[in-house]
Design a protein around this motif. Sequence first.
Motif, PDB file in Angstrom:
ATOM      1  N   PHE A 120      12.390  -1.823  -3.163  1.00 31.29           N
ATOM      2  CA  PHE A 120      11.221  -1.114  -3.694  1.00 31.29           C
ATOM      3  C   PHE A 120      11.402   0.407  -3.681  1.00 31.29           C
ATOM      4  O   PHE A 120      10.794   1.107  -4.475  1.00 31.29           O
ATOM      5  N   PHE A 121      12.254   0.935  -2.762  1.00 28.34           N
ATOM      6  CA  PHE A 121      12.445   2.386  -2.743  1.00 28.34           C
ATOM      7  C   PHE A 121      13.410   2.840  -3.831  1.00 28.34           C
ATOM      8  O   PHE A 121      13.707   4.039  -3.939  1.00 28.34           O
ATOM      9  N   LEU A 147      18.534  -4.735  -5.311  1.00 30.25           N
ATOM     10  CA  LEU A 147      18.526  -3.276  -5.309  1.00 30.25           C
ATOM     11  C   LEU A 147      19.567  -2.738  -6.286  1.00 30.25           C
ATOM     12  O   LEU A 147      19.308  -1.781  -7.027  1.00 30.25           O
ATOM     13  N   GLY A 148      20.754  -3.349  -6.277  1.00 21.60           N
ATOM     14  CA  GLY A 148      21.786  -2.937  -7.225  1.00 21.60           C
ATOM     15  C   GLY A 148      21.342  -3.121  -8.663  1.00 21.60           C
ATOM     16  O   GLY A 148      21.538  -2.232  -9.512  1.00 21.60           O
ATOM     17  N   VAL A 149      20.707  -4.270  -8.957  1.00 22.01           N
ATOM     18  CA  VAL A 149      20.225  -4.526 -10.322  1.00 22.01           C
ATOM     19  C   VAL A 149      19.172  -3.504 -10.712  1.00 22.01           C
ATOM     20  O   VAL A 149      19.206  -2.926 -11.807  1.00 22.01           O
ATOM     21  N   LEU A 150      18.217  -3.256  -9.804  1.00 23.92           N
ATOM     22  CA  LEU A 150      17.148  -2.306 -10.100  1.00 23.92           C
ATOM     23  C   LEU A 150      17.709  -0.904 -10.340  1.00 23.92           C
ATOM     24  O   LEU A 150      17.291  -0.201 -11.278  1.00 23.92           O
ATOM     25  N   MET A 151      18.668  -0.482  -9.509  1.00 20.74           N
ATOM     26  CA  MET A 151      19.215   0.866  -9.661  1.00 20.74           C
ATOM     27  C   MET A 151      20.011   1.006 -10.954  1.00 20.74           C
ATOM     28  O   MET A 151      19.950   2.043 -11.621  1.00 20.74           O
ATOM     29  N   VAL A 152      20.764  -0.024 -11.327  1.00 21.83           N
ATOM     30  CA  VAL A 152      21.516   0.042 -12.581  1.00 21.83           C
ATOM     31  C   VAL A 152      20.557   0.114 -13.763  1.00 21.83           C
ATOM     32  O   VAL A 152      20.706   0.943 -14.673  1.00 21.83           O
ATOM     33  N   ILE A 153      19.518  -0.747 -13.747  1.00 17.44           N
ATOM     34  CA  ILE A 153      18.544  -0.752 -14.847  1.00 17.44           C
ATOM     35  C   ILE A 153      17.820   0.586 -14.935  1.00 17.44           C
ATOM     36  O   ILE A 153      17.710   1.196 -16.005  1.00 17.44           O
ATOM     37  N   ARG A 174       0.831  -1.196   0.000  1.00 15.38           N
ATOM     38  CA  ARG A 174       0.000   0.000   0.000  1.00 15.38           C
ATOM     39  C   ARG A 174       0.874   1.257   0.000  1.00 15.38           C
ATOM     40  O   ARG A 174       0.592   2.226  -0.706  1.00 15.38           O
ATOM     41  N   SER A 175       1.941   1.230   0.789  1.00 16.14           N
ATOM     42  CA  SER A 175       2.848   2.378   0.848  1.00 16.14           C
ATOM     43  C   SER A 175       3.521   2.605  -0.500  1.00 16.14           C
ATOM     44  O   SER A 175       3.684   3.748  -0.952  1.00 16.14           O
ATOM     45  N   PHE A 176       3.919   1.502  -1.134  1.00 16.16           N
ATOM     46  CA  PHE A 176       4.556   1.594  -2.450  1.00 16.16           C
ATOM     47  C   PHE A 176       3.602   2.232  -3.462  1.00 16.16           C
ATOM     48  O   PHE A 176       3.983   3.100  -4.253  1.00 16.16           O
ATOM     49  N   LEU A 177       2.328   1.829  -3.414  1.00 15.16           N
ATOM     50  CA  LEU A 177       1.334   2.386  -4.340  1.00 15.16           C
ATOM     51  C   LEU A 177       1.095   3.861  -4.054  1.00 15.16           C
ATOM     52  O   LEU A 177       1.065   4.694  -4.972  1.00 15.16           O
ATOM     53  N   ILE A 178       0.949   4.198  -2.760  1.00 15.18           N
ATOM     54  CA  ILE A 178       0.714   5.599  -2.390  1.00 15.18           C
ATOM     55  C   ILE A 178       1.881   6.468  -2.830  1.00 15.18           C
ATOM     56  O   ILE A 178       1.697   7.540  -3.430  1.00 15.18           O
TER      57      ILE A 178
END
Length: 902
Positions: free
Chosen positions: A808-809, A869-875, A751-755
């Motif tokens: 997620f952040f 997190l590293g993969v997500l940030m690089v992408i 819910r926090s992620f969606l908000i």
Amino acid sequence: MDTLAAFLLQHRLRVLTLLVGLALAASIYAARTLRPDADTDSLIGEHHPFMVEYRDFKRIFGDLEYLIIAVDAKPLGAVRPRHAEAKQAVVALVEALRADPELPEVHGFITSDEQWRLAPWSPGMSQEELRGLLLASDAFPSLLSRAPAHEVLAQAQARLDRLLSPGAETGGRAALEREGAAAIFALRAIAAGQSAGDAHFALATERPLRFLSIPDPPHELGRFLFVTILPRKDYGTLSVIREPLDRIRAVINQVQRQVPDVEIGLTGKPVLQADEMSTTNTDMTRAAIAGVGLVSLLFMVVFRSVRRPLLAVVAFGVGAAMTFGLASLLVGRLNLLSLVFMLVLVGVGLDYGIHMVARYSEGRRRLQRRGAIRHMIRTAVPSNLTGALIAGGTFLIALFTPFQGLRELGMIAGIGLVVCMMTMALLLPILLDLFDNGGKIRTTFIMGRERPATARTDRAELATRHLAILVIGLGLAITAAVVAPGLVRFESNLLKLQADTVDAVRWEKRIIEDDASETWFGAVIVNEIEDIPPVVEAAGREPAIGAVRSVLDLVAMPTPTRTTLLEALGEATRIPGLSAAASPTAAAPASARSNGLASAGAISRDDLLNAAGSVGRMALLAAVAAPAQASELRDLGRRLHALADELDPAVHSEAMISARHLAIELGLRQVARSLAQMGLGARGTLRDALPDAVRDEFTSESGHFCVRLHPAQDVWEFKPMQAFVAAMRRVDPQVTGVPITQFESMLLLERSFLIQGVASAIFVALVLFLDLRSIRETVACLVALGAALAWTLGMMALLGVSFNLANFFGIPIALGLGSDACIHIAHRAREGLRAGFGSTRRAVMVTALTTVIGFGGLLFAHHRGLQSLGVLMVISTLSMLAATTLLLPALLRAAARLPSRS
């Protein structure tokens, strides 16, 4: 901006002293007051109803999050379970660990004394057996006072003589029954010393240890034997239990060497959290140090200078110090989520310095130092300000989400980004003016030369190239936006986020494979023991609920009759000045046990034969009226005869006769100990009677009872957990426990992620419009950002990367970085599209590379959550880079050709 530049250059020493002084004060304040908070409950927040219920449960029953040592009796390659070796390992572990004062609770088995203390309450002892025991209570005083064997035998013989004497019935039937029961009880205690023993007289035998295990079938040992440990926990340290954990593992290694035929491992929620914190802290520390170093190196290489990048790093350090001070002042702690804010500052905060140095270096090609500083402040600071407002604002939006850990991260990271930008804007110009004394520089970039302002490119060529970029980029974005959301999921299984090499993770999985119910349970709190059966019955109707455990697994349901019998037993075994633990146990060394016993209470063979004869006459008298009792009396008579024969000096040696006397005395001592423990259990409360290993699991000091509901499936996975939680709430809407808090926290996170996602998009659009004051340019920036997010989702789907608690952040960070780049590109576009984007585009590329470097170190992290997190940030960073340096210029050129009113 010119006014700001003039003020800074005129009062540079005062401003420098003020900022450095504030940074030092903030550092000292943070060092004294900022503390880590490793309590995972702090991540969720205390105001949620399910957390209020869980806090109440912990207040009533205390901390039940134990460390678990698992002894695998059937390790890989074993044909059959090696329970003997496993028991040996458990005993050795418990003895060694209980010597550690930092481990107040260590449980691995239920002792004989604890079993006898529980016996009067247990279903195994019926009310009829309690009555029979009380009927023989006249024999208790001599046994409990540790009278020698010959006195016990003499008293029993005297009772038999009275029973068999003429006129014995004049005393009444009840008195006769008490006399007979007491005599027979004492004689059975003596007969237990015979070599064949008395299998029916359990009080004379020390009960074997009952080990903690998953019984399958019931009352049998399973594959795993457990030792549960409750150490002293310090949530003011990241690991919480690091020091006791190290000592526990040292003991495990020592016992493992002693018992190599079984495998011993350590797991449990506290161990998993401690190992996770150790892994993540190491990974983040390495990533942060490597990030700062590599970013600084890249900074220097790109700008062909050491001094200017170092000055920017110094300004960043001052801003980071102030952020720590503000974190101490506003929050006062760093939870397990907000600990990563330093990575956010490294990945984003240094970008403001890169843009400023890029503009300063650009100005130095044609201006003196102070002129270049004014140019830098005019061009870079407004863009940085808008970028910091967007990046910081996207984090501060977390204040409106229901997840406490995210709110604290949002506050610290959001304010930190704004502080870093402001510090960079105020301090870097002063540092450049003080320390950058170099002459004019023709060019500072190695990533290509500035395109001359007079350069022209064929309009058709430009249109074709940018049209191709628009078609390809937007086409890929639309495709990804349609397909990717169905393929990218939120990973709720925290066990899958930890490193495969962590020993506690491997043991947790091994236990789950054997029985999914062991390490998870929901708790239903009831006020009275009579309220337990309805809960157990309701839970039995739920397929998602496996084992149901309560105090009724160990004790019988109290009744008024049983309560009266317990009170009577307690009084019958109450001997003034006698301690239940005063006698030697059968487990004591033989030399200590035999000291004085064999000679002090020696009984004669003739006395035994006389008693055997009296018992035989009683059997004859009872043959018609009570044949079953007559048979038992005949058996007792035969055992007494056999014992007398074992004391015959004509047949046996003096040593053997002495050993038999010792066995008789030890049997009497064990009977006394068993009676004393039963008396203790009968006189105390039900909680006092329970063994230490399970007392706190089922009862509280306040008199409440806990019914533990265990899952039927592996609830580390979300769907089984959802079904388990729903089933438990059908049993009792107020059910609590770790499965509830874990499940609800996952829902809060989603819910926090969606908000935050929706609110961030609206916020970014609003700030972009207020800054650019152009609908066309704002739409161009939003389309570029949306395309980058779509590309990110598409790459996540292709690479199999999911959202989780650790990464997620990363989306708000990427959105803030992309927005910052959009601002700089859009501002530069207003200086003339035909001149190109020059140093601004290259600065955007450098900032993207710094972010990739800052978070890219996590690609090599052992913790799979941080690795994701590293993969997500690089992408996401590379997607934002492509969108802002390729797609956005094409969009801005297309928007510039649209007709508009002046």
